[in-house]
Scaffold this motif. Sequence first.
Motif, mmCIF file in Angstrom:
data_model
loop_
_atom_site.group_PDB
_atom_site.id
_atom_site.type_symbol
_atom_site.label_atom_id
_atom_site.label_comp_id
_atom_site.label_asym_id
_atom_site.label_seq_id
_atom_site.Cartn_x
_atom_site.Cartn_y
_atom_site.Cartn_z
ATOM 1 N N HIS A 108 -4.942 18.567 -19.213
ATOM 2 C CA HIS A 108 -3.802 17.669 -19.349
ATOM 3 C C HIS A 108 -4.170 16.295 -18.795
ATOM 4 C CE1 HIS A 108 -0.818 20.660 -20.613
ATOM 5 N NE2 HIS A 108 -1.323 21.467 -19.701
ATOM 6 N N GLN A 109 -3.489 15.277 -19.278
ATOM 7 C CA GLN A 109 -3.706 13.919 -18.788
ATOM 8 C C GLN A 109 -2.618 13.588 -17.776
ATOM 9 O OE1 GLN A 109 -3.789 10.880 -21.801
ATOM 10 N NE2 GLN A 109 -4.622 9.331 -20.419
ATOM 11 N N TRP A 110 -3.034 13.425 -16.507
ATOM 12 C CA TRP A 110 -2.103 13.165 -15.420
ATOM 13 C C TRP A 110 -2.226 11.720 -14.959
ATOM 14 C CZ3 TRP A 110 1.256 16.985 -14.490
ATOM 15 C CH2 TRP A 110 0.894 18.290 -14.839
ATOM 16 N N ALA A 111 -1.266 11.311 -14.155
ATOM 17 C CA ALA A 111 -1.350 10.000 -13.522
ATOM 18 C C ALA A 111 -2.534 9.976 -12.558
ATOM 19 C CB ALA A 111 -0.057 9.701 -12.777
ATOM 20 N N SER A 112 -3.167 8.837 -12.441
ATOM 21 C CA SER A 112 -4.251 8.686 -11.480
ATOM 22 C C SER A 112 -3.668 8.362 -10.102
ATOM 23 C CB SER A 112 -5.202 7.583 -11.923
ATOM 24 O OG SER A 112 -4.510 6.343 -11.992
ATOM 25 N N GLY A 113 -4.483 8.558 -9.081
ATOM 26 C CA GLY A 113 -4.034 8.242 -7.737
ATOM 27 C C GLY A 113 -5.008 8.767 -6.711
ATOM 28 N N SER A 114 -4.743 8.486 -5.444
ATOM 29 C CA SER A 114 -5.592 8.984 -4.370
ATOM 30 C C SER A 114 -5.512 10.499 -4.320
ATOM 31 C CB SER A 114 -5.165 8.383 -3.033
ATOM 32 O OG SER A 114 -3.821 8.689 -2.739
ATOM 33 N N ASN A 115 -6.547 11.130 -3.742
ATOM 34 C CA ASN A 115 -6.571 12.578 -3.751
ATOM 35 C C ASN A 115 -7.475 13.112 -2.641
ATOM 36 O OD1 ASN A 115 -5.880 15.161 -4.689
ATOM 37 N ND2 ASN A 115 -6.130 14.541 -6.822
ATOM 38 N N ASP A 116 -7.402 14.408 -2.445
ATOM 39 C CA ASP A 116 -8.260 15.122 -1.512
ATOM 40 C C ASP A 116 -9.652 15.262 -2.132
ATOM 41 O OD1 ASP A 116 -9.213 16.743 0.507
ATOM 42 O OD2 ASP A 116 -7.527 18.127 0.466
ATOM 43 N N ASP A 117 -10.657 15.448 -1.287
ATOM 44 C CA ASP A 117 -12.006 15.696 -1.795
ATOM 45 C C ASP A 117 -12.220 17.173 -2.136
ATOM 46 O OD1 ASP A 117 -12.885 13.061 -1.632
ATOM 47 O OD2 ASP A 117 -13.454 13.270 0.477
ATOM 48 N N ALA A 118 -11.380 18.045 -1.606
ATOM 49 C CA ALA A 118 -11.511 19.475 -1.871
ATOM 50 C C ALA A 118 -11.059 19.798 -3.295
ATOM 51 C CB ALA A 118 -10.673 20.270 -0.870
ATOM 52 N N VAL A 159 0.618 16.410 3.199
ATOM 53 C CA VAL A 159 0.394 15.151 3.905
ATOM 54 C C VAL A 159 1.182 14.017 3.257
ATOM 55 C CG1 VAL A 159 -1.355 13.360 4.321
ATOM 56 C CG2 VAL A 159 -1.839 15.741 4.908
ATOM 57 N N THR A 160 1.152 13.954 1.930
ATOM 58 C CA THR A 160 1.889 12.915 1.219
ATOM 59 C C THR A 160 3.378 13.011 1.509
ATOM 60 O OG1 THR A 160 0.241 12.852 -0.550
ATOM 61 C CG2 THR A 160 2.407 11.975 -1.068
ATOM 62 N N THR A 161 3.890 14.226 1.563
ATOM 63 C CA THR A 161 5.308 14.428 1.857
ATOM 64 C C THR A 161 5.635 14.047 3.298
ATOM 65 O OG1 THR A 161 5.379 16.220 0.226
ATOM 66 C CG2 THR A 161 7.171 16.137 1.831
ATOM 67 N N LEU A 162 4.791 14.460 4.234
ATOM 68 C CA LEU A 162 5.035 14.150 5.644
ATOM 69 C C LEU A 162 4.920 12.663 5.928
ATOM 70 C CD1 LEU A 162 3.228 17.163 7.346
ATOM 71 C CD2 LEU A 162 5.682 16.629 7.416
ATOM 72 N N ARG A 163 4.160 11.954 5.125
ATOM 73 C CA ARG A 163 4.083 10.493 5.275
ATOM 74 C C ARG A 163 5.481 9.892 5.302
ATOM 75 N NH1 ARG A 163 4.296 5.574 5.820
ATOM 76 N NH2 ARG A 163 3.257 4.002 4.537
ATOM 77 N N HIS A 164 6.384 10.447 4.489
ATOM 78 C CA HIS A 164 7.726 9.898 4.359
ATOM 79 C C HIS A 164 8.778 10.669 5.157
ATOM 80 C CE1 HIS A 164 6.179 7.402 1.091
ATOM 81 N NE2 HIS A 164 5.595 8.483 0.621
ATOM 82 N N TRP A 165 8.528 11.956 5.396
ATOM 83 C CA TRP A 165 9.561 12.792 6.001
ATOM 84 C C TRP A 165 9.378 13.009 7.493
ATOM 85 C CZ3 TRP A 165 14.003 14.433 3.665
ATOM 86 C CH2 TRP A 165 14.076 14.257 2.276
ATOM 87 N N ALA A 166 8.156 12.899 8.016
ATOM 88 C CA ALA A 166 7.989 13.095 9.464
ATOM 89 C C ALA A 166 8.671 11.982 10.269
ATOM 90 C CB ALA A 166 6.513 13.255 9.832
ATOM 91 N N LEU A 210 -7.397 9.543 5.632
ATOM 92 C CA LEU A 210 -8.113 9.333 4.378
ATOM 93 C C LEU A 210 -7.150 8.886 3.285
ATOM 94 C CD1 LEU A 210 -10.766 9.627 2.730
ATOM 95 C CD2 LEU A 210 -10.073 11.994 2.251
ATOM 96 N N ARG A 211 -5.985 9.485 3.259
ATOM 97 C CA ARG A 211 -4.995 9.114 2.255
ATOM 98 C C ARG A 211 -4.542 7.672 2.441
ATOM 99 N NH1 ARG A 211 0.199 8.263 1.683
ATOM 100 N NH2 ARG A 211 1.192 8.736 -0.324
ATOM 101 N N PHE A 212 -4.340 7.240 3.669
ATOM 102 C CA PHE A 212 -3.961 5.852 3.905
ATOM 103 C C PHE A 212 -5.008 4.906 3.318
ATOM 104 C CE2 PHE A 212 -1.330 7.184 7.775
ATOM 105 C CZ PHE A 212 -0.141 7.046 7.091
ATOM 106 N N HIS A 213 -6.258 5.186 3.616
ATOM 107 C CA HIS A 213 -7.348 4.322 3.133
ATOM 108 C C HIS A 213 -7.370 4.279 1.613
ATOM 109 C CE1 HIS A 213 -11.278 2.462 2.701
ATOM 110 N NE2 HIS A 213 -11.663 3.488 1.968
#
Length: 260
Positions: A108-118, A159-166, A210-213
């Motif tokens: 599938h073709q998804w939106a691009s964006g930052s991601n984990d290396d795993a 992590v992405t969720t906690l960025r906004h909810w923590a 890493l996500r911030f960067h």
Amino acid sequence: MFATLLHEIPLQGGDVTDGVVRVGDTVRRPAGQSTPAVHALLRHLEAAGFTGAPRVVGMDSLGREILTFVPGSAGVSVASVTGEALAGVAGLLRGFHDATAGFPLVGHQWASGSNDDAPPQVIGHCDLTPDNVVFRDGVPLAMIDFDLARPTTRLFDVVTTLRHWAPIADPVDRHPLLRDVPVGERLRLFCDEYGVPPRDRRRLLELARLRFHRSYEVMRARAATGGNWARMWAGGAGERIRRASAWLDAHEDRLHGHLV
């Protein structure tokens, strides 16, 4: 067409997509390159019995996607900042990740964006901000706006969720209702409710950094293309990411203590 426009109610809250309207019990959204992938995912979630997402209705004569409207309220509120609400969001995200099991991570073709290396494990929402969670009677019932969904790891979406909810953010950039909350305790509560294993808890703050960067670099590149990304960048999005990263550096030891 004039009569149709009279019944379209603009919906606010998102930063990226303009032109989202409510028409009766449906939501109409401009289609994008990832719309077929998102529709396939939403149909998979429906078949899996996951109730925390809108359903696909189809496309309208203007080429917009049609989704069911999820009644309730979104955004930061007195009800959404409680520990009970945070635990509910963690449970909602865990249920979503579990429901994506069996959905193909390739093809599938998804939106691009930052991601984990795993290697990817699930389809992540990757934008589960308070504006994208619908509450009813103080309970988070559904997630909306899957424009940034993509294959990723469970931990990256956590992590992405906690960025906004923590939230993992400098207090100067937080909503007033979240300015003085105990972030470390909220990190632990979310991880406990989701069931984040010890090995991932030890890596959570490292991945947040890493996500911030990477988010900074992605947003800067998108801003160069204009549109809403440029508006967000001009509004200080890059500076907020930098401040959040610096705040994390300054408080990492204390936050890590809550996690492990």
